[in-house]
Write a protein that holds these residues in place. Structure first.
Motif, mmCIF file in Angstrom:
data_model
loop_
_atom_site.group_PDB
_atom_site.id
_atom_site.type_symbol
_atom_site.label_atom_id
_atom_site.label_comp_id
_atom_site.label_asym_id
_atom_site.label_seq_id
_atom_site.Cartn_x
_atom_site.Cartn_y
_atom_site.Cartn_z
ATOM 1 N N ILE A 39 -8.080 -2.180 -3.851
ATOM 2 C CA ILE A 39 -8.346 -3.287 -2.777
ATOM 3 C C ILE A 39 -7.292 -4.218 -2.814
ATOM 4 N N GLY A 40 -6.888 -4.588 -1.751
ATOM 5 C CA GLY A 40 -5.903 -5.667 -1.673
ATOM 6 C C GLY A 40 -6.434 -6.927 -0.580
ATOM 7 N N ARG A 45 0.741 -1.014 -0.022
ATOM 8 C CA ARG A 45 -0.040 -0.041 -0.086
ATOM 9 C C ARG A 45 0.906 1.176 -0.012
ATOM 10 N N PRO A 46 1.671 1.347 0.834
ATOM 11 C CA PRO A 46 2.642 2.646 1.008
ATOM 12 C C PRO A 46 3.419 2.762 -0.328
ATOM 13 N N GLN A 47 3.784 1.773 -0.981
ATOM 14 C CA GLN A 47 4.500 1.900 -2.236
ATOM 15 C C GLN A 47 3.579 2.344 -3.460
ATOM 16 N N ILE A 48 2.323 2.006 -3.465
ATOM 17 C CA ILE A 48 1.390 2.380 -4.509
ATOM 18 C C ILE A 48 1.146 3.846 -4.212
ATOM 19 N N ALA A 49 0.922 4.253 -2.974
ATOM 20 C CA ALA A 49 0.577 5.631 -2.603
ATOM 21 C C ALA A 49 1.890 6.509 -2.732
ATOM 22 N N ALA A 53 -7.189 -5.859 -6.454
ATOM 23 C CA ALA A 53 -8.346 -5.297 -7.325
ATOM 24 C C ALA A 53 -8.510 -3.868 -7.474
ATOM 25 N N THR A 54 -8.745 -3.481 -8.695
ATOM 26 C CA THR A 54 -8.787 -1.961 -8.964
ATOM 27 C C THR A 54 -10.065 -1.501 -9.678
ATOM 28 N N GLU A 63 -7.884 0.163 2.053
ATOM 29 C CA GLU A 63 -7.786 0.108 0.746
ATOM 30 C C GLU A 63 -7.508 1.635 0.538
ATOM 31 N N LEU A 64 -7.223 1.790 -0.782
ATOM 32 C CA LEU A 64 -6.798 3.284 -1.392
ATOM 33 C C LEU A 64 -7.644 3.923 -2.279
ATOM 34 N N VAL A 65 -7.942 5.067 -2.200
ATOM 35 C CA VAL A 65 -8.952 5.670 -3.185
ATOM 36 C C VAL A 65 -8.029 6.687 -3.547
ATOM 37 N N CYS A 66 -7.889 6.750 -4.999
ATOM 38 C CA CYS A 66 -6.894 7.521 -5.827
ATOM 39 C C CYS A 66 -7.401 8.434 -6.813
#
Length: 212
Positions: free
Chosen positions: A147-148, A101-105, A158-159, A125-128
């Motif tokens: 979502i992971g 998650r931190p890498q994606i952010a 899943a995106t 999860e991340l909202v981007c």
């Protein structure tokens, strides 16, 4: 490059309670490890590391690398959005999603976008939001919800794209589709974080883009 199945099959809807949430009391819910896939009567397409239940109103697409010819991701696409699915090798009993998650952010920030963490149906999860250039040269904002799901020695990422990423109330059927997915890790050793191999189904046909 895009591929479509020769025929689509209606997927049985998952039981939901009056609030619109999955009914977990009726049995386990996915995403599943392929060894734990229930006999639920849902016809699925075997793509190697991912086993997907297609739906009549959504197109099953495979993202293929033009140079290598390898399938990189599976996409369910509908009129209001899409769901992209990728699976990765993970350590036994670990939480690879917490590391990723931190890498994606950080990657989203480097590209000029934003990534906000929140609690979702499957945990954090991340909202981007990312500014992208359209084919006509104009710019726009591309929303995504990432979502992971940690499984036994695998991570399913899943995106959600489009309206389901922006409006939680519009994501219900997309989350149901995600819950019907199964992951096949395989017994072979793989480095942590390596993409699990995807294969093209025998009954797929290539759909080329229209000629200008």
């Amino acid at each position: 490059m895009k591929f479509r199945r020769k025929s689509d099959v209606d997927a049985a809807p998952e039981a939901v309670d009056e609030s619109g949430s999955p009914d977990t009391e009726s049995g386990p819910t996915g995403p599943y490890d392929v060894d734990d896939l229930p006999d639920d009567g849902v016809e699925r397409v075997d793509l190697g590391s991912l086993v997907i239940a297609p739906e009549a109103d959504r197109e099953l697409r495979l993202q293929v690398d033009e140079k290598s010819g390898n399938v990189q991701a599976v996409v369910l696409a509908g009129p209001d959005g899409a769901l992209e699915l990728r699976a990765f090798a993970a350590p036994r009993g670990g939480d690879l999603w917490a590391e990723v998650r931190p890498q994606i952010a950080a990657d989203m920030s480097r590209r000029g976008g934003t990534a906000t963490e929140r609690e979702g149906e499957f945990g954090p999860e991340l909202v981007c939001q990312l500014t992208v250039k359209r084919p006509d040269g104009t710019t726009g904002t591309q929303p995504s919800r990432i979502i992971g799901v940690n499984g036994p020695r695998w991570l399913l990422r899943a995106t959600l794209l489009g309206r389901p990423a922006l409006e939680p109330e519009a994501a219900g059927t997309w989350i149901e589709a995600l819950r019907r997915v199964a992951v096949r890790r395989g017994a072979h050793a793989l480095p942590v974080g390596e993409a699990l191999p995807l294969v093209m189904p025998e009954n797929a046909r290539r759909v080329d883009p229209p000629t200008p």
